[in-house]
Design an enzyme around this catalytic site. Structure first.
Site, PDB file in Angstrom:
ATOM      1  N   SER A 172       0.839  -1.202   0.000  1.00 48.18           N
ATOM      2  CA  SER A 172       0.000   0.000   0.000  1.00 48.18           C
ATOM      3  C   SER A 172       0.871   1.247   0.000  1.00 48.18           C
ATOM      4  O   SER A 172       1.895   1.301   0.678  1.00 48.18           O
ATOM      5  CB  SER A 172      -0.897   0.005   1.244  1.00 48.18           C
ATOM      6  OG  SER A 172      -1.553   1.260   1.355  1.00 48.18           O
ATOM      7  N   TYR A 224      -2.870   5.466  -4.832  1.00 54.25           N
ATOM      8  CA  TYR A 224      -4.021   6.331  -5.072  1.00 54.25           C
ATOM      9  C   TYR A 224      -3.426   7.581  -5.712  1.00 54.25           C
ATOM     10  O   TYR A 224      -2.308   7.960  -5.352  1.00 54.25           O
ATOM     11  CB  TYR A 224      -4.672   6.744  -3.755  1.00 54.25           C
ATOM     12  CG  TYR A 224      -5.247   5.610  -2.932  1.00 54.25           C
ATOM     13  CD1 TYR A 224      -6.445   5.010  -3.290  1.00 54.25           C
ATOM     14  CD2 TYR A 224      -4.601   5.171  -1.776  1.00 54.25           C
ATOM     15  CE1 TYR A 224      -6.991   3.988  -2.525  1.00 54.25           C
ATOM     16  CE2 TYR A 224      -5.135   4.147  -1.001  1.00 54.25           C
ATOM     17  CZ  TYR A 224      -6.337   3.567  -1.385  1.00 54.25           C
ATOM     18  OH  TYR A 224      -6.874   2.563  -0.627  1.00 54.25           O
ATOM     19  N   THR A 226      -5.512   2.089  -7.637  1.00 48.49           N
ATOM     20  CA  THR A 226      -6.822   1.806  -7.022  1.00 48.49           C
ATOM     21  C   THR A 226      -7.803   2.878  -7.468  1.00 48.49           C
ATOM     22  O   THR A 226      -7.580   4.066  -7.247  1.00 48.49           O
ATOM     23  CB  THR A 226      -6.699   1.773  -5.486  1.00 48.49           C
ATOM     24  OG1 THR A 226      -5.783   0.746  -5.135  1.00 48.49           O
ATOM     25  CG2 THR A 226      -8.037   1.490  -4.828  1.00 48.49           C
ATOM     26  N   LYS A 278      -7.077  -1.578 -10.156  1.00 42.86           N
ATOM     27  CA  LYS A 278      -7.744  -2.323  -9.071  1.00 42.86           C
ATOM     28  C   LYS A 278      -9.060  -1.648  -8.678  1.00 42.86           C
ATOM     29  O   LYS A 278      -9.067  -0.436  -8.394  1.00 42.86           O
ATOM     30  CB  LYS A 278      -6.819  -2.373  -7.846  1.00 42.86           C
ATOM     31  CG  LYS A 278      -7.438  -2.984  -6.589  1.00 42.86           C
ATOM     32  CD  LYS A 278      -6.395  -3.114  -5.485  1.00 42.86           C
ATOM     33  CE  LYS A 278      -6.930  -3.793  -4.243  1.00 42.86           C
ATOM     34  NZ  LYS A 278      -7.626  -2.860  -3.341  1.00 42.86           N
ATOM     35  N   HIS A 298     -12.900  -3.675  -2.902  1.00 41.76           N
ATOM     36  CA  HIS A 298     -12.154  -3.116  -1.769  1.00 41.76           C
ATOM     37  C   HIS A 298     -12.550  -3.815  -0.459  1.00 41.76           C
ATOM     38  O   HIS A 298     -12.600  -3.203   0.608  1.00 41.76           O
ATOM     39  CB  HIS A 298     -12.408  -1.604  -1.666  1.00 41.76           C
ATOM     40  CG  HIS A 298     -11.227  -0.798  -1.243  1.00 41.76           C
ATOM     41  ND1 HIS A 298     -10.594   0.118  -2.055  1.00 41.76           N
ATOM     42  CD2 HIS A 298     -10.535  -0.766  -0.071  1.00 41.76           C
ATOM     43  CE1 HIS A 298      -9.601   0.690  -1.397  1.00 41.76           C
ATOM     44  NE2 HIS A 298      -9.535   0.161  -0.184  1.00 41.76           N
TER      45      HIS A 298
END
Ligand SMILES: Cc1cc2nc3c(=O)[nH]c(=O)nc-3n(C[C@H](O)[C@H](O)[C@H](O)COP(=O)(O)O)c2cc1C
Length: 350
Positions: free
Chosen positions: A108, A130, A156, A220, A244
């Site tokens: 992440s 992100y 994402t 994603k 998610h």
């Protein structure tokens, strides 16, 4: 440590016992009323197999290839925030155990461990990102990931805003040390204008990310065939069917129900991955049967991380046993043989 066949089923209960309530709630809660989070697991369980027989299953091969890289197992670790709140060794423990299992870790962008330290474990890893309103603010973080050996970027796309989650007690953000997250951003990054999550993401961002990093881009959070096609047309190397973990739009379709349409739309023009509610070897078999090239696990390895690297290693080992057994029982000599196992063969099928 719980051992043997009950290990995977017991992981959530063990995490509940060992973690502070606010951290445990952060792991398990879905958005809204957790409708989609609750449905994810049962959507896999509801599928039925049409197994082959009279096939050699002496040594089923569970390996898969993702973006040209062979994994010894058909799963990778999905990106999750706050691994260091689950165990002090956090991402490093996850990375070491995952490397030893021949799997893949998606890190992440909120990680609490420097990318360079994760890369130094030798794990094969991808960055999850992100994008902020001002895309240029992401560049230093992206450059750090490339420098530390990330092999792909996972964009994402289901999080224009973070959905509301209703924890019964204290919010985790009031209890954990802020130093456990986002250590790969420049100091003060989040206070700059334009650092908030982009509300205007578009297909062009796929090309921008590929150009900026020089890496293949995985998208994603795709649930619709038409969106999957747009991703591939925009240059995505893979699409990742995900809701998610039920943490964004509540009442969203289960990934088990979305996967077949996405696979059909993409064909073999790009890879297709899936996550959400995958908890054991039978779930993995079902995901491969519906056309996934590989699957990803979010909460399961987080629960296992309660026992540090040893916990994650035990999870990988147990899942491998279960996957090999499921492949054997289904008459599959390899992970790719599982494709189509949930469809009833027609009367004239060969
Ligand atoms: C605690 C937690 C934190 C997460 N953090 C991220 C994140 O930082 N980035 C992201 O793209 N997805 C994140 N996710 C979603 C996971 O990558 C994944 O899509 C989801 O957990 C899969 O469902 P499962 O938990 O049922 O396996 C998070 C999920 C959980 C449970």
């Amino acid at each position: 440590m719980i051992s043997g066949e009950r290990l995977l089923a017991g992981l959530e209960g063990r995490a509940r016992e060992k973690l502070p309530p606010a951290v445990f709630d952060y792991l398990v809660l879905g958005a809204g009323e957790s409708v989609s989070a609750a449905e994810a697991v049962e959507a896999w369980t509801a599928l039925r197999f049409h197994p082959h027989v009279l096939r050699d299953v002496t040594d089923p091969d569970p390996s898969v290839t993702v973006l040209g890289h062979r994994l010894d197992v058909p799963w990778g670790i999905a990106p999750t925030t706050l691994q260091r709140a689950v165990h002090p060794d956090g991402e490093l423990a996850m990375a070491r155990a995952t490397a030893a299992a021949g799997s893949l870790m998606v890190v992440s962008s909120n990680a609490g461990t420097p990318f360079a330290d994760i890369g130094a474990t030798g794990v094969h890893w991808w960055l999850q990102a992100y994008l902020p309103s001002d895309r240029t603010l992401a560049q230093p973080m992206l450059a750090r990931a490339v420098e530390a050996g990330a092999r792909a970027v996972v964009l994402t796309v289901d999080t224009p805003v973070v959905a509301t989650r209703y924890a019964a007690g204290q919010s985790v953000w009031d209890t954990v040390d802020p130093a456990l997250v986002r250590v790969n951003f420049d100091p003060g990054h989040d206070d700059q204008p334009g650092a908030e999550k982009a509300l205007d993401l578009g297909p062009h961002d796929i090309g921008w990310l590929a150009e900026t990093t020089g890496l293949p881009v995985v998208v994603k959070g795709v649930l619709r065939p038409d969106d999957a096609r747009r991703c591939v047309q925009a240059g995505a190397a893979a699409v990742w069917v995900s809701n998610h973990g039920g943490r964004q739009l509540d009442r969203v379709v289960a990934t088990a129900d979305a996967l077949p349409g996405v696979r059909a739309a993409v064909g073999e023009a790009a890879q297709v991955y899936v996550d959400g509610g995958l908890r054991d070897g039978h779930d993995l078999l079902a995901a491969l049967a519906l056309g996934a090239d590989a699957v990803f696990l979010g909460r399961l390895p987080l629960f296992a991380l309660v026992d540090g690297g040893a916990g994650v290693a035990a999870m990988h080992a147990e899942l491998l046993l279960q996957t090999r057994e499921a492949l054997r029982l289904a008459g599959c000599g390899s992970a790719s043989d599982a494709r189509g196992l949930t469809r009833a063969p027609g009367a004239n099928a060969l």
